[in-house]
Design an enzyme around this catalytic site. Structure first.
Site, PDB file in Angstrom:
ATOM      1  N   HIS A  18      14.628   4.454  -2.054  1.00 24.74           N
ATOM      2  CA  HIS A  18      15.026   5.573  -2.918  1.00 24.74           C
ATOM      3  C   HIS A  18      14.280   6.818  -2.443  1.00 24.74           C
ATOM      4  O   HIS A  18      13.617   6.779  -1.399  1.00 24.74           O
ATOM      5  CB  HIS A  18      14.763   5.257  -4.393  1.00 24.74           C
ATOM      6  CG  HIS A  18      13.351   4.818  -4.694  1.00 24.74           C
ATOM      7  ND1 HIS A  18      12.261   5.656  -4.547  1.00 24.74           N
ATOM      8  CD2 HIS A  18      12.848   3.635  -5.114  1.00 24.74           C
ATOM      9  CE1 HIS A  18      11.162   5.018  -4.880  1.00 24.74           C
ATOM     10  NE2 HIS A  18      11.484   3.772  -5.214  1.00 24.74           N
ATOM     11  N   HIS A  21      10.642   6.613  -1.171  1.00 21.61           N
ATOM     12  CA  HIS A  21      10.451   6.174   0.221  1.00 21.61           C
ATOM     13  C   HIS A  21      10.859   7.283   1.182  1.00 21.61           C
ATOM     14  O   HIS A  21      10.231   7.481   2.222  1.00 21.61           O
ATOM     15  CB  HIS A  21      11.264   4.906   0.498  1.00 21.61           C
ATOM     16  CG  HIS A  21      10.981   3.784  -0.456  1.00 21.61           C
ATOM     17  ND1 HIS A  21      11.815   3.493  -1.505  1.00 21.61           N
ATOM     18  CD2 HIS A  21       9.930   2.938  -0.550  1.00 21.61           C
ATOM     19  CE1 HIS A  21      11.287   2.478  -2.185  1.00 21.61           C
ATOM     20  NE2 HIS A  21      10.144   2.134  -1.637  1.00 21.61           N
ATOM     21  N   CYS A 126       0.091 -10.946  -9.186  1.00 19.24           N
ATOM     22  CA  CYS A 126       1.342 -10.224  -9.468  1.00 19.24           C
ATOM     23  C   CYS A 126       2.228 -10.307  -8.228  1.00 19.24           C
ATOM     24  O   CYS A 126       1.844  -9.834  -7.163  1.00 19.24           O
ATOM     25  CB  CYS A 126       1.103  -8.764  -9.825  1.00 19.24           C
ATOM     26  SG  CYS A 126       2.663  -7.828  -9.899  1.00 19.24           S
ATOM     27  N   CYS A 129       3.432  -6.865  -6.826  1.00 14.98           N
ATOM     28  CA  CYS A 129       2.428  -6.176  -6.004  1.00 14.98           C
ATOM     29  C   CYS A 129       2.007  -7.020  -4.813  1.00 14.98           C
ATOM     30  O   CYS A 129       1.371  -6.505  -3.904  1.00 14.98           O
ATOM     31  CB  CYS A 129       1.155  -5.874  -6.798  1.00 14.98           C
ATOM     32  SG  CYS A 129       1.369  -4.731  -8.139  1.00 14.98           S
ATOM     33  N   CYS A 147       0.305  -7.286 -15.289  1.00 16.32           N
ATOM     34  CA  CYS A 147       0.077  -6.360 -14.179  1.00 16.32           C
ATOM     35  C   CYS A 147      -0.042  -4.932 -14.714  1.00 16.32           C
ATOM     36  O   CYS A 147       0.807  -4.487 -15.476  1.00 16.32           O
ATOM     37  CB  CYS A 147       1.242  -6.439 -13.183  1.00 16.32           C
ATOM     38  SG  CYS A 147       1.156  -5.130 -11.941  1.00 16.32           S
ATOM     39  N   HIS A 150       3.222  -3.066 -13.081  1.00 11.90           N
ATOM     40  CA  HIS A 150       4.579  -3.506 -13.424  1.00 11.90           C
ATOM     41  C   HIS A 150       4.721  -3.968 -14.870  1.00 11.90           C
ATOM     42  O   HIS A 150       5.828  -4.214 -15.341  1.00 11.90           O
ATOM     43  CB  HIS A 150       5.023  -4.624 -12.476  1.00 11.90           C
ATOM     44  CG  HIS A 150       5.159  -4.157 -11.056  1.00 11.90           C
ATOM     45  ND1 HIS A 150       4.138  -4.280 -10.129  1.00 11.90           N
ATOM     46  CD2 HIS A 150       6.165  -3.525 -10.417  1.00 11.90           C
ATOM     47  CE1 HIS A 150       4.532  -3.763  -8.977  1.00 11.90           C
ATOM     48  NE2 HIS A 150       5.745  -3.290  -9.120  1.00 11.90           N
ATOM     49  N   LYS A 298       6.053   6.869 -12.616  1.00  6.97           N
ATOM     50  CA  LYS A 298       6.263   6.761 -11.174  1.00  6.97           C
ATOM     51  C   LYS A 298       7.691   6.300 -10.933  1.00  6.97           C
ATOM     52  O   LYS A 298       8.146   5.323 -11.533  1.00  6.97           O
ATOM     53  CB  LYS A 298       5.298   5.732 -10.574  1.00  6.97           C
ATOM     54  CG  LYS A 298       5.560   5.543  -9.090  1.00  6.97           C
ATOM     55  CD  LYS A 298       4.731   4.444  -8.474  1.00  6.97           C
ATOM     56  CE  LYS A 298       5.177   4.259  -7.019  1.00  6.97           C
ATOM     57  NZ  LYS A 298       4.888   2.958  -6.475  1.00  6.97           N
ATOM     58  N   LYS A 301      11.868   1.100  -8.971  1.00  6.34           N
ATOM     59  CA  LYS A 301      12.906   0.222  -9.489  1.00  6.34           C
ATOM     60  C   LYS A 301      12.528  -0.349 -10.849  1.00  6.34           C
ATOM     61  O   LYS A 301      13.359  -0.409 -11.749  1.00  6.34           O
ATOM     62  CB  LYS A 301      13.130  -0.926  -8.505  1.00  6.34           C
ATOM     63  CG  LYS A 301      14.568  -1.020  -8.068  1.00  6.34           C
ATOM     64  CD  LYS A 301      14.732  -2.108  -7.044  1.00  6.34           C
ATOM     65  CE  LYS A 301      15.054  -3.428  -7.728  1.00  6.34           C
ATOM     66  NZ  LYS A 301      16.444  -3.733  -7.868  1.00  6.34           N
TER      67      LYS A 301
HETATM   68  O1  ME8 Z   1       3.833  -1.090  -0.444  1.00  6.25           O
HETATM   69  N1  ME8 Z   1       6.583   8.495  -4.963  1.00  6.25           N
HETATM   70  O2  ME8 Z   1       5.989  -1.268   0.364  1.00  6.25           O
HETATM   71  P1  ME8 Z   1       6.838  -0.469  -0.746  1.00  6.25           P
HETATM   72  C1  ME8 Z   1       6.077   8.637  -3.724  1.00  6.25           C
HETATM   73  N2  ME8 Z   1       5.298  -3.158   2.019  1.00  6.25           N
HETATM   74  N3  ME8 Z   1       6.115   7.677  -2.793  1.00  6.25           N
HETATM   75  C2  ME8 Z   1       6.704   6.514  -3.099  1.00  6.25           C
HETATM   76  C3  ME8 Z   1       7.273   6.290  -4.373  1.00  6.25           C
HETATM   77  C4  ME8 Z   1       7.191   7.359  -5.332  1.00  6.25           C
HETATM   78  N4  ME8 Z   1       7.696   7.253  -6.554  1.00  6.25           N
HETATM   79  N5  ME8 Z   1       7.781   5.038  -4.388  1.00  6.25           N
HETATM   80  C5  ME8 Z   1       7.548   4.507  -3.155  1.00  6.25           C
HETATM   81  C6  ME8 Z   1       4.661  -1.544   0.341  1.00  6.25           C
HETATM   82  N6  ME8 Z   1       6.903   5.394  -2.375  1.00  6.25           N
HETATM   83  C7  ME8 Z   1       4.205  -2.405   1.499  1.00  6.25           C
HETATM   84  C8  ME8 Z   1       3.579  -1.512   2.547  1.00  6.25           C
HETATM   85  S1  ME8 Z   1       2.376  -1.089   4.902  1.00  6.25           S
HETATM   86  C9  ME8 Z   1       1.529  -2.011   6.015  1.00  6.25           C
HETATM   87  C10 ME8 Z   1       3.017  -2.228   3.740  1.00  6.25           C
HETATM   88  C11 ME8 Z   1       6.503   5.191  -0.964  1.00  6.25           C
HETATM   89  O3  ME8 Z   1       8.259  -0.733  -0.393  1.00  6.25           O
HETATM   90  C12 ME8 Z   1       5.011   5.445  -0.754  1.00  6.25           C
HETATM   91  O4  ME8 Z   1       4.804   5.755   0.606  1.00  6.25           O
HETATM   92  O5  ME8 Z   1       6.357  -0.804  -2.101  1.00  6.25           O
HETATM   93  C13 ME8 Z   1       4.423   4.079  -1.058  1.00  6.25           C
HETATM   94  O6  ME8 Z   1       3.130   3.931  -0.504  1.00  6.25           O
HETATM   95  C14 ME8 Z   1       5.435   3.173  -0.385  1.00  6.25           C
HETATM   96  O7  ME8 Z   1       6.701   3.834  -0.626  1.00  6.25           O
HETATM   97  C15 ME8 Z   1       5.441   1.758  -0.941  1.00  6.25           C
HETATM   98  O8  ME8 Z   1       6.537   1.060  -0.401  1.00  6.25           O
END
Ligand code: ME8
Length: 496
Positions: A18, A21, A126, A129, A147, A150, A298, A301
Site C-alpha cells: 500500500h 510501502h 506475535c 510481527c 500484541c 496488532h 498507522k 492492513k
Molecule cells: O517489516 N508508514 O516487512 P513489512 C510508513 N519483512 N511506512 C510504512 C507503513 C506506514 N504506514 N507501512 C509500512 C517487514 N511501511 C519485514 C522487513 S527487512 C530485512 C524485513 C513500510 O512488509 C516501512 O518501510 O511489514 C516499514 O518499515 C516497512 O514498510 C515494513 O514492511
C-alpha cells in the site's frame, strides 16, 4: 565518482503493498536516481521477505503451497513498482537460490566462530510481527497478553532453539550506532532502550514441525531459520558477497538502508551484531522514517485504513503525481497524517498551479511571440538569484537525504518565476527574448532537479521545450538556443 548502494526493507508478500510501502520505496528510488545522475556507481535493491510462519499460515488458509503464493505475490509487487516507475537494479526474493546459499554460509560461519549455540526457549509470540514479546512489552487485555501493535492475543511458544550470542556485542553497538543512524534521535532511542533493557541472546531458529516454511539450519534440518535472521542477510546477497567479492566491498563501503521506524531495532542492534559476527563492517547509514497515519492510526492492513497505490496513481494522473505527493510529505522524524484533501492541495498548488502553469505559460508565449525560437541571452538577475539559491539548497538537502525540502526549494524558485512573468508582463512586449530565455533556463534547471521525483513530467517538459535533461547540479547557461515545440499540460488540476 563515488558508489551508492541503497536498499528498502524487503516486504512481507502476504498482502499487496500500500502507499506506506510506496513511501519507503519511492524515497529510496529518488535517492538512487539522484546518485545515478551524479555519475555514482549506483545499486538499488528491493524485494520480498518470503519465509516464516506468517506466510505459511496465509498460504494454508488460501489452500496453497507457500511457494505458489509467494511466486504470485512477487509478481504483484513488481507490477506495483513498475506502476510507480521504481528503478530498482535487483528485486531480491528470500527464496532465490543465491540468497538461501548465503544464509547457510552465514549460519555456518557464525557457528564456527562460536556465536551460535543450542538451548530451550519459551515466550509469548506475535505471528504478525514474527517476534517474541516480554512482560512489560505486551499489553494485557482481559487477563491475556496481546500484541502492542496488532492488539491480537499472543501465542505461548515453548521449544528447542538455536541462539545467537547477541549479548556479547553491546560495546560494539554503543560505538557504532550513534554515527550511523539518521536522523540521530533514532540512535538515541535505540541506545536508550539498550540502557533500560540490556541485551539478551536471541532465538534464531524454529522447529521444523511448527514452522517448516523456512531455510533449514544446515547442520540440523529439524530446525528452520528465523525469518528475520534470514531476511536481514538479503542485503549481503544483493551486493554479491559470495559471487563477486570486489563488487561487494565497493557497494558495502557506502550502503544505505532505508527503513520505517517499526523495524529500527532489527536494523541496528540485531543487524550490526550479525555483521560483526561475520567480520563485516556495519552499514554506512540506516535512514529511518516515521509512519503514514490515517485517521489517527498507522496505516496498515490490520487497522483497515489503507490507501491503495492504484487510487493514488489514478487520482494524480500517473506515477509522477503519486510519487510527488508522497515525497512532498516525506518526514523522517514525524508521523504524517495523510488524506486526499492534503494530497489534493499539494498536487494542485505545486504541480498544477506552479510547475505546470509556468511551463504552459512560457511555452505559449515563446510560440506566440518568437515562433518558438528563443536564442541565447543573459539570464535576468532576479531569476538567476532565485535559481542558484534553489539549486544550492536542493543539493544540500539531497546530501542530507531531505527529499521534501529539496523539492520545496525548487518549487520556491518556480513561484518566483511565475511572479516574474506577472510583473514583467512579457505578453505586452513585441520580442520578450530575455524574459523568455530566463524563464526557460529556470524551467530547465527545475526539470533537472525534479526529474528524480517526477521523471516523466521532466522528460515531457524537455521534449516540448527543446532541451536535454542534465545532471541536477548543473547551473544556468547563457549559450543555448531553445526550439519550443508545444505547450503541454503536464498536470490537470484535481477537484475535490
Ligand atoms: O517489516 N508508514 O516487512 P513489512 C510508513 N519483512 N511506512 C510504512 C507503513 C506506514 N504506514 N507501512 C509500512 C517487514 N511501511 C519485514 C522487513 S527487512 C530485512 C524485513 C513500510 O512488509 C516501512 O518501510 O511489514 C516499514 O518499515 C516497512 O514498510 C515494513 O514492511
Amino acid at each position: 565518482m563515488g558508489v551508492f548502494y541503497v536498499t528498502t526493507p524487503i516486504y512481507y508478500p502476504n498482502a499487496p503493498p500500500h502507499i506506506g510501502h510506496a513511501y519507503t520505496t519511492v524515497y529510496a528510488d529518488v535517492l538512487a536516481r539522484y546518485h545515478r545522475l551524479l555519475g555514482d556507481e549506483t545499486f538499488y535493491l528491493t524485494g520480498t521477505d518470503e519465509h516464516g510462519l506468517k506466510l505459511q499460515r496465509v498460504a494454508e488458509r488460501a489452500g496453497k503451497n507457500p511457494k505458489e503464493l509467494v511466486d504470485e505475490m512477487a509478481l504483484v509487487y513488481k507490477r506495483y513498482w513498475a506502476q510507480l516507475d521504481i528503478s530498482y537494479d535487483r528485486f531480491i526474493r528470500t527464496t532465490d537460490p543465491d540468497h538461501e546459499e548465503l544464509v547457510r554460509w552465514a549460519l555456518r560461519e557464525m557457528r564456527s566462530r562460536g556465536y551460535i549455540y543450542k538451548g530451550r526457549y519459551s515466550g509469548w509470540y506475535c505471528v504478525d510481527c514474527e517476534k517474541f514479546y516480554s512482560e512489560g512489552e505486551y499489553v494485557v487485555v482481559e487477563g491475556k497478553p496481546h500484541c502492542p501493535i496488532h492488539r491480537k492475543p499472543l501465542e505461548w511458544v515453548e521449544e528447542e532453539t538455536y541462539y545467537f550470542k547477541l549479548s556479547v556485542f553491546e560495546q560494539h553497538l554503543r560505538k557504532t550506532i550513534p554515527e550511523r543512524v539518521y536522523p540521530d534521535y533514532y540512535a538515541r532511542e535505540v541506545l536508550g532502550k539498550l540502557d533500560k533493557e540490556g541485551l539478551r541472546d536471541i532465538s534464531i531458529s524454529r522447529p521444523r514441525s511448527r514452522v517448516w516454511w523456512g531455510i533449514p539450519i544446515p547442520w540440523d534440518p529439524e530446525h528452520t531459520t528465523y525469518v528475520w535472521f534470514d531476511a536481514l542477510l538479503n542485503y549481503l546477497t544483493g551486493a554479491g558477497l559470495l559471487s563477486d567479492r570486489g563488487r561487494f566491498e565497493r557497494l558495502w563501503s557506502n550502503v544505505h538502508h532505508v527503513i520505517g521506524k517499526d523495524i529500527l531495532w532489527f536494523h541496528t542492534v540485531i543487524w550490526f551484531s550479525m555483521l560483526e559476527a561475520l567480520d563485516i563492517s556495519p552499514p554506512r547509514r540506516v535512514i529511518v522514517h516515521g509512519f503514514l497515519i490515517n485517521r489517527g492510526l498507522k496505516m496498515g492492513k490490520s487497522a483497515g485504513n489503507v490507501i491503495a497505490i492504484e487510487d493514488l496513481v489514478e487520482r494524480y494522473q500517473g506515477s509522477d503525481g503519486a510519487r510527488y505527493v508522497l515525497m512532498r510529505v516525506f518526514n523522517p522524524g514525524k508521523d504524517v497524517d495523510i488524506s486526499f484533501e492534503l494530497f489534493d492541495s499539494i498536487y494542485n498548488s505545486d504541480l498544477a498551479d506552479n510547475l505546470g502553469n509556468l511551463v504552459r505559460r512560457v511555452s505559449t508565449l515563446a510560440l506566440r511571440k518568437l515562433g518558438g525560437l528563443v536564442e541565447a541571452s543573459g539570464v535576468d538577475g532576479r531569476i538567476e538569484r532565485a535559481v542558484e539559491r534553489a539549486l544550492e539548497e536542493y543539493a544540500s538537502h539531497m546530501e542530507s537525504f531531505d527529499v521534501s525540502n529539496a523539492i520545496q526549494s525548487v518549487m520556491a524558485a518556480l513561484r518566483e518565476a511565475n511572479a516574474y512573468i506577472n510583473e514583467t508582463r512579457p505578453w505586452e512586449k513585441a520580442r520578450p527574448s530575455e524574459e523568455l530565455y530566463s524563464l526557460l533556463e529556470a524551467i530547465r534547471a527545475a526539470a533537472n532537479a525534479l526529474q528524480v521525483v517526477i521523471p516523466r513530467a521532466a522528460a515531457r517538459t524537455a521534449a516540448a521545450l527543446g532541451f536535454e535533461l542534465d545532471r541536477p547540479d548543473r547551473g544556468l547557461d547563457s549559450q543555448r538556443v531553445y526550439k519550443v515545440r508545444e505547450s503541454p499540460i503536464l498536470f490537470k488540476k484535481v477537484r475535490g
